[in-house]
Write a protein that holds these residues in place. Structure first.
Motif, PDB file in Angstrom:
ATOM      1  N   MET A 170      43.516  69.701  81.849  1.00 29.70           N
ATOM      2  CA  MET A 170      44.776  70.076  82.465  1.00 29.70           C
ATOM      3  C   MET A 170      44.892  69.452  83.841  1.00 29.70           C
ATOM      4  O   MET A 170      43.897  69.310  84.560  1.00 29.70           O
ATOM      5  CB  MET A 170      44.853  71.607  82.578  1.00 29.70           C
ATOM      6  CG  MET A 170      46.122  72.148  83.230  1.00 29.70           C
ATOM      7  SD  MET A 170      46.067  72.235  85.054  1.00 29.70           S
ATOM      8  CE  MET A 170      44.783  73.470  85.313  1.00 29.70           C
ATOM      9  N   VAL A 171      46.107  69.042  84.213  1.00 26.88           N
ATOM     10  CA  VAL A 171      46.361  68.608  85.575  1.00 26.88           C
ATOM     11  C   VAL A 171      47.559  69.383  86.104  1.00 26.88           C
ATOM     12  O   VAL A 171      48.544  69.583  85.385  1.00 26.88           O
ATOM     13  CB  VAL A 171      46.610  67.084  85.659  1.00 26.88           C
ATOM     14  CG1 VAL A 171      47.860  66.677  84.896  1.00 26.88           C
ATOM     15  CG2 VAL A 171      46.710  66.629  87.103  1.00 26.88           C
ATOM     16  N   TYR A 172      47.443  69.864  87.348  1.00 24.15           N
ATOM     17  CA  TYR A 172      48.521  70.608  88.003  1.00 24.15           C
ATOM     18  C   TYR A 172      49.061  69.772  89.146  1.00 24.15           C
ATOM     19  O   TYR A 172      48.300  69.259  89.975  1.00 24.15           O
ATOM     20  CB  TYR A 172      47.995  71.943  88.540  1.00 24.15           C
ATOM     21  CG  TYR A 172      48.992  72.701  89.386  1.00 24.15           C
ATOM     22  CD1 TYR A 172      50.013  73.437  88.786  1.00 24.15           C
ATOM     23  CD2 TYR A 172      48.921  72.693  90.780  1.00 24.15           C
ATOM     24  CE1 TYR A 172      50.934  74.138  89.553  1.00 24.15           C
ATOM     25  CE2 TYR A 172      49.830  73.386  91.542  1.00 24.15           C
ATOM     26  CZ  TYR A 172      50.834  74.111  90.932  1.00 24.15           C
ATOM     27  OH  TYR A 172      51.745  74.800  91.696  1.00 24.15           O
ATOM     28  N   LEU A 181      52.154  60.995  91.206  1.00 21.86           N
ATOM     29  CA  LEU A 181      52.385  60.777  89.776  1.00 21.86           C
ATOM     30  C   LEU A 181      51.313  59.889  89.148  1.00 21.86           C
ATOM     31  O   LEU A 181      51.038  59.988  87.947  1.00 21.86           O
ATOM     32  CB  LEU A 181      53.766  60.154  89.552  1.00 21.86           C
ATOM     33  CG  LEU A 181      54.968  61.062  89.801  1.00 21.86           C
ATOM     34  CD1 LEU A 181      56.250  60.245  89.785  1.00 21.86           C
ATOM     35  CD2 LEU A 181      55.030  62.174  88.753  1.00 21.86           C
ATOM     36  N   CYS A 182      50.726  59.020  89.948  1.00 20.83           N
ATOM     37  CA  CYS A 182      49.676  58.132  89.424  1.00 20.83           C
ATOM     38  C   CYS A 182      48.517  58.912  88.836  1.00 20.83           C
ATOM     39  O   CYS A 182      47.829  58.430  87.920  1.00 20.83           O
ATOM     40  CB  CYS A 182      49.166  57.207  90.523  1.00 20.83           C
ATOM     41  SG  CYS A 182      50.330  55.917  91.019  1.00 20.83           S
ATOM     42  N   ARG A 183      48.270  60.115  89.340  1.00 22.77           N
ATOM     43  CA  ARG A 183      47.153  60.914  88.828  1.00 22.77           C
ATOM     44  C   ARG A 183      47.338  61.249  87.356  1.00 22.77           C
ATOM     45  O   ARG A 183      46.362  61.421  86.626  1.00 22.77           O
ATOM     46  CB  ARG A 183      47.011  62.201  89.650  1.00 22.77           C
ATOM     47  CG  ARG A 183      46.706  61.980  91.116  1.00 22.77           C
ATOM     48  CD  ARG A 183      46.419  63.301  91.814  1.00 22.77           C
ATOM     49  NE  ARG A 183      46.197  63.120  93.232  1.00 22.77           N
ATOM     50  CZ  ARG A 183      46.937  63.686  94.181  1.00 22.77           C
ATOM     51  NH1 ARG A 183      47.945  64.467  93.853  1.00 22.77           N
ATOM     52  NH2 ARG A 183      46.676  63.486  95.458  1.00 22.77           N
ATOM     53  N   LEU A 184      48.600  61.359  86.928  1.00 20.42           N
ATOM     54  CA  LEU A 184      48.864  61.657  85.525  1.00 20.42           C
ATOM     55  C   LEU A 184      48.436  60.506  84.628  1.00 20.42           C
ATOM     56  O   LEU A 184      48.093  60.708  83.456  1.00 20.42           O
ATOM     57  CB  LEU A 184      50.356  61.933  85.318  1.00 20.42           C
ATOM     58  CG  LEU A 184      50.975  63.061  86.143  1.00 20.42           C
ATOM     59  CD1 LEU A 184      52.469  63.155  85.857  1.00 20.42           C
ATOM     60  CD2 LEU A 184      50.284  64.384  85.882  1.00 20.42           C
ATOM     61  N   LEU A 185      48.461  59.297  85.156  1.00 21.08           N
ATOM     62  CA  LEU A 185      48.164  58.103  84.370  1.00 21.08           C
ATOM     63  C   LEU A 185      46.708  57.693  84.451  1.00 21.08           C
ATOM     64  O   LEU A 185      46.159  57.129  83.502  1.00 21.08           O
ATOM     65  CB  LEU A 185      49.052  56.946  84.843  1.00 21.08           C
ATOM     66  CG  LEU A 185      50.557  57.189  84.725  1.00 21.08           C
ATOM     67  CD1 LEU A 185      51.329  56.069  85.415  1.00 21.08           C
ATOM     68  CD2 LEU A 185      50.958  57.297  83.267  1.00 21.08           C
ATOM     69  N   TRP A 198      49.936  68.808  81.081  1.00 21.59           N
ATOM     70  CA  TRP A 198      50.485  68.605  82.422  1.00 21.59           C
ATOM     71  C   TRP A 198      51.241  69.860  82.838  1.00 21.59           C
ATOM     72  O   TRP A 198      52.098  70.356  82.079  1.00 21.59           O
ATOM     73  CB  TRP A 198      51.465  67.441  82.442  1.00 21.59           C
ATOM     74  CG  TRP A 198      50.891  66.091  82.186  1.00 21.59           C
ATOM     75  CD1 TRP A 198      49.579  65.768  81.990  1.00 21.59           C
ATOM     76  CD2 TRP A 198      51.625  64.860  82.090  1.00 21.59           C
ATOM     77  NE1 TRP A 198      49.438  64.419  81.779  1.00 21.59           N
ATOM     78  CE2 TRP A 198      50.681  63.828  81.839  1.00 21.59           C
ATOM     79  CE3 TRP A 198      52.971  64.525  82.190  1.00 21.59           C
ATOM     80  CZ2 TRP A 198      51.055  62.489  81.684  1.00 21.59           C
ATOM     81  CZ3 TRP A 198      53.349  63.199  82.042  1.00 21.59           C
ATOM     82  CH2 TRP A 198      52.411  62.193  81.797  1.00 21.59           C
ATOM     83  N   ILE A 199      50.958  70.368  84.032  1.00 20.08           N
ATOM     84  CA  ILE A 199      51.717  71.482  84.608  1.00 20.08           C
ATOM     85  C   ILE A 199      52.340  70.954  85.893  1.00 20.08           C
ATOM     86  O   ILE A 199      51.631  70.664  86.865  1.00 20.08           O
ATOM     87  CB  ILE A 199      50.823  72.706  84.858  1.00 20.08           C
ATOM     88  CG1 ILE A 199      50.201  73.181  83.536  1.00 20.08           C
ATOM     89  CG2 ILE A 199      51.628  73.830  85.508  1.00 20.08           C
ATOM     90  CD1 ILE A 199      49.324  74.413  83.660  1.00 20.08           C
TER      91      ILE A 199
END
Length: 207
Positions: free
Chosen positions: A80-82, A145-149, A156-157
């Motif tokens: 999970m990423v917040y 947003l780069c952390r999502l990639l 994703w939260i």
């Protein structure tokens, strides 16, 4: 649903002397997005923080793959990423340095070339080495947003991911969400923007 890795069961949240919500249950399966809606102060951010394991509910539980997240935090956080209101950047560090640190904290293996490619993808080519204090609010949000990639995870939260972004940045977030859902990812989010994301999208009204 048996294929729902994320389940919230009879959640109750109190802030100060105010009951924000009670008896709230939900589930989320791969390929689904759930948008929490409601007026300011309705408890949208509080709900996301509870679902992310950053706050505890007054009542109820959040389960990930059948286990309470509070008793299985390491496994949950690895999938999970917040992303909260603030981009969470060290202002003295550049986007490149910030992303190196965040990747290392998640035991990621993103090398410098991959980080630079990701920054270019979100429109930050040429800003890789600029200290974050010199970036605009929108550029900081793009860095976050780069952390999502860079460290792909299933869930994703996202709390107001469109904050400070221009029309091109908003389109980028929608593109990222659509690709994430198409690849079997899951997303929970709040937003004051109309949600125009292709895929299995639902809403939860907290008003």
């Amino acid at each position: 649903m048996s294929d729902a890795p994320l389940r919230a069961i009879n959640l109750e949240c109190i802030r100060g002397d105010r009951l924000l919500f009670s008896g709230l249950s939900l589930h989320l399966s791969p390929g689904q997005l759930l948008q929490a809606e409601g007026a300011n102060g309705a408890g949208k951010t509080s709900l996301l923080r509870v679902l992310a394991g950053l706050s505890r509910p007054a009542e109820g539980e959040v389960h990930w793959r059948g286990q309470d997240i509070q008793s299985n935090r390491a496994a949950y956080f690895s999938e999970m990423v917040y992303m909260g209101h603030a981009p969470g950047l060290k202002v003295e560090l550049s986007p490149l340095e910030n992303l190196k640190v965040s990747s290392a904290l998640r035991a990621g293996t993103a090398d410098e070339a991959r980080i630079e490619d990701t920054l270019a993808r979100v429109g930050l080519r040429g800003f890789e080495d600029v200290p974050a204090r010199g970036l605009s609010a929108g550029q900081k949000q793009r860095t976050a947003l780069c952390r999502l990639l860079l460290n792909p995870v299933l869930l994703w939260i996202l709390d107001e991911p469109f904050t400070a972004l221009d029309v091109h940045g908003i389109a980028l977030v929608r593109e990222l969400l659509e690709a994430h859902l198409a690849n079997g990812g899951m997303a929970l989010m709040t937003s004051h923007h109309a949600l125009e994301v292709r895929g299995d999208c639902r809403s939860l009204n907290l008003s």
